[in-house]
Design a protein around this motif. Structure first.
Motif: not given
Ligand code: ZN
Ligand code: ADP
Ligand code: ADP
Ligand code: ZN
Length: 751
Positions: A552-557, A575-580
């Motif tokens: 999973a994307c670490p920024a938004c879990g 919306v999470c910027e790391a994984c868009e």
């Molecule tokens: Zn994310």
């Protein structure tokens, strides 16, 4: 000069495909198309949203904050708009102080009438307002009912204290409260309460005199601050002004019931105001009359000084009668109204308004209406138009299309297969058009030729709920029964009796999924199957594709969104910027099936997923959604975006998958929101339920469904106290066309 059209260019909201359309102003325009084709996206999310937005712009910023928020639609431009009034089927608030009388303003006029003509003469009209301290009953604060302790729910007389006779939290053997009673040497903890003496029981529950007597008899003093169990419950839970936790509120709901206020008997007013009469009737009596009776009574008021009040009052009462709500009473709490009734109530206010050049937007105004009532509804829509307003109606009923000035069909299919203009013009032209609506109009629906025969019956006995007149009726088991009758005739009341007497399961249109993250993917439980498929195809562990794994994307879990708490405003999800918003790390997203990453799966419709992710388990989990006519839903679409009808079909799909053993299902107007061509699909799902041995009872006005029933129970003949009897029970084909009932007439007229 006012524009002649509302011109829409490049509309792209939801599934709309850069739609261009010109809608004539001052006309009644019906928007047709299969479910999910984009009608609401155009009418509500684009036209009404832009009109609301433009209207808000005309207010200064501080006022704007108090106005409803409109999301700006995705569209190149729209012009020719007016101030908009949206009349939808959202039920009228959960406020117990809102009644049919207050919401239609009729109560205001009735109060005026009583303040001017009441005997003995009284003061201001606020003396008749149950929302004003001058008028409200002091016992119930104007609510009409009071919350009382349900002692029978608190104690189980068949048990001893040790066996848990007291059901309140904290009263189990060994708990604190338990020891305050069981361990003080006064009560026998091992004998069922039923076998105690009256004094012992009363001392335990209510303390007071009984406790004192018991103490004297036992020759011992009870603790100084001794309270009975019920006294203690009321002090801690009911007579407190603290803000109660969710858990405490739940306890209150479990151990209390509301009952009619013993003081005002439900009239909500104080003693003085309750005694005042006009034409020999108190305001409470008038509020309980059916609106048609009240209208007749009010017309008899002859005093010259109140002519304007009487005129305004009767105009509104007549409007209610005209839209088939004459069977309601002004005292009826709006929280008990159905969606269709709520929508029609909202119209009453606007009929009384003299504004013109407005834009009125309706969502399926015929919901809940018998064909007989549909006629009065269309008259009403035309009246509103004739005052110079533009009326836009999303509707499936051909009877409404037939009276429209113009019909706009969006389609041809649902979701990605829709969103285009496929027809615009008059009804006659639509019948000849090869569009889904045109085709459905030219194809008559047959009566079922071989209805199923029941092996057994479920009997509803002596039902007297609401307007039912001691109705005893057999519902055949394991077949499809349709309940018919005009609005207010007692269909829902009979269905509620069936549920109560036999524990039937209601499949209603209430929302599913409490939060924005519930999707068809989570609801159907298909996610593990999809993870398994990705794992097998790529030779990696399935856990990698789970939102709570290392993949999973670490920024938004793995949520795809980030929640921001803002100090003074509502929190916001972005919306999470790391994984868009794609929820997973790039490594995980590199694993594909048929060119799709795990994140791409969210964007697939149910039907596409079954096609592109060939896997037995995936198909098993999703098949029922297609069967229920929901093949167009996107797997990642938030369930909060679903309409009432879609929620209902989602629940049907779940029952199709999960139900074990024969059950009885009750559905209230499942065709709401369904296009004629989707009704076949719905009938197939209902048949699928029946074929598994289930008993299905459907409240329906749609004649295509009525004709496909195995059994018909027709209630009526009229609404309210003019209804409540069974007019016919039997096969549809055997209903005599000359029976003289509204349903027999409708079946004969639309053969
Ligand atoms: Zn994310
Ligand atoms: P109709 O009113 O014709 O039944 P809608 O306009 O409600 O159709 O829906 C058109 C399409 O847009 C459907 O595929 C629906 O699932 C989708 N849709 C509707 N509302 C939303 C939303 N808020 N977010 C994303 N998709 C939506
Ligand atoms: P239908 O389902 O045929 O439209 P209902 O069973 O909802 O009819 O209503 C039958 C009658 O009972 C109507 O007069 C209606 O106003 C009345 N009624 C329905 N629900 C309530 C309620 N919760 N409280 C009081 N009256 C009700
Ligand atoms: Zn009261």
């Amino acid at each position: 000069m006012a524009a002649s059209h509302i011109s829409i260019r490049g509309a792209r909201t939801n599934n709309l495909r850069r739609l261009d359309v010109d809608i004539p102003r001052g006309r009644l325009v019906v928007f047709a198309g299969v479910s999910g084709s984009g009608k609401s996206s155009l009418v509500f999310d684009t036209v009404a949203a832009e009109a609301g937005h433009q209207l808000n712009e005309t207010f200064p910023p501080f006022a704007r904050n108090r106005l409803p928020k409109w999301t700006r639609p995705e569209v190149d431009h729209i012009d020719g708009l007016s101030p908009v009034v949206v009349i939808d089927q959202r039920r009228l608030g959960g406020n117990a102080r809102s009644t049919v009388g207050t919401i239609t303003d009729t109560w205001t006029y009735l109060r005026l009438l009583f303040s001017r003509l009441g005997e003995p003469h009284v003061g201001e009209s606020n003396h008749f307002s149950f929302n004003d301290p001058a008028g409200m009953c002091p016992t119930c604060s104007g609510l009409g009912d009071v919350v009382v302790t349900a002692v029978d729910r608190i104690v189980d007389l068949g048990r001893s204290l040790r066996q848990g006779a007291i059901r309140l939290p904290g009263f189990g053997d060994g708990n604190y409260w338990y020891s305050q009673y069981a361990d003080i040497g006064v009560f026998d903890a091992d004998t069922p309460l039923r076998d105690w003496s009256d004094d012992e029981r009363n001392a335990l529950l209510h303390g007071g005199e009984a406790a004192a007597r018991l103490g004297r008899r036992l020759g011992r003093r009870l603790p100084k601050d001794y309270e009975g169990v019920v006294e203690r419950f009321e002090r801690i839970y009911l007579k407190t002004s603290d803000n109660l936790s969710e858990r405490k509120q739940e306890t209150i709901r479990r151990f209390t019931r509301s009952q009619v206020c013993p003081d005002c008997g439900g009239d909500r007013l104080n003693k003085e105001s309750r005694a005042v009469t006009v034409l020999g009737h108190t305001i409470g009596e008038m509020s309980r009359l059916e609106v048609c009776e009240l209208a007749a009574l009010v017309r008899r008021v002859g005093a010259p000084g109140v002519v304007p009040v009487v005129t305004a009052l009767t105009a509104r009462l007549d409007a209610m009668i005209a839209i088939g709500l004459g069977y309601l009473s002004l005292a009826r709490a709006t929280t008990t109204l159905s969606g269709g009734e709520s929508q029609r109530i909202k119209i009453v206010k606007h009929l009384g308004s003299s504004l013109t050049e407005m834009l009125y937007v309706f969502d399926e105004p015929t919901a809940g209406l018998h064909p007989t009532d549909v006629e009065s509804m269309t008259r009403l829509l035309r009246r509103l138009r004739d005052r110079g307003n533009t009326i836009l109606v999303v509707e499936h009923d051909p009877a409404v299309m037939a009276v429209a000035d113009e019909i706009v069909e969006i389609g041809p299919g649902a979701g990605a297969d829709g969103g285009r203009l496929v027809f615009q013009g008059a009804f006659a032209g639509l019948r000849r058009a090869g569009t889904p609506t045109g085709r459905a109009l030219s194809r008559p629906a047959p009566v079922k030729t071989a209805p199923r025969r029941a092996e057994a019956v479920i009997t509803v006995k002596e039902a007297t709920r609401n307007n039912l007149r001691r109705v005893t009726v057999d519902v055949p088991a394991s077949v499809l029964t349709v309940l018919t009758g005009v609005a207010g005739s007692g269909k829902s009341s009979l269905a509620a009796e069936l549920v109560e007497q036999h524990g039937a399961v209601v499949i209603d249109q209430r929302p599913v999924g409490a939060n924005r993250r519930s999707t068809p993917l989570t609801y159907t439980g298909v996610a593990p199957a999809i993870r398994g498929l990705f794992a097998r195809r790529n030779g990696v562990p399935a856990a990698l594709f789970s939102a709570n794994s290392a993949g999973a994307c670490p920024a938004c879990g793995g949520l795809g969104i980030v929640y921001t708490d803002l100090a003074f405003m509502d929190g916001q999800e972005v919306v999470c910027e790391a994984c868009e918003g794609r929820r997973f790390t790039p490594e995980v997203l590199a694993h594909t099936v048929d060119g799709l990453s795990i994140a791409d799966v969210d964007a697939l419709s149910v039907d596409q997923a079954r096609h592109r992710l060939p896997d037995k388990a995936v198909d098993r989990a999703l098949r029922h959604l297609s069967q229920a006519g929901l093949g167009y839903l996107r797997l990642g679409q938030s369930l909060t975006t679903l309409s009432g009808g879609e929620c209902q079909r989602l629940k049907i799909a779940k029952e199709l998958r999960d139900a074990e053993g024969p059950a009885t299902y009750v559905l209230d107007e499942p065709t709401t929101g369904l296009h004629m061509s989707d009704v076949d699909g719905l009938l197939r799902v209902l048949d699928a339920l029946v074929d598994r041995g289930h008993t299905v009872v459907v409240i329906e006005h749609n004649l295509d469904v009525v004709r496909q029933a195995d059994w018909l129970i027709d209630l009526g003949p009229g609404p309210g106290r003019h209804g409540g009897t069974v007019l016919y029970e039997g096969h549809v084909a055997d209903y005599p066309p000359d029976a003289g009932t509204p349903t027999a007439r409708a079946l004969a007229a639309h053969r």
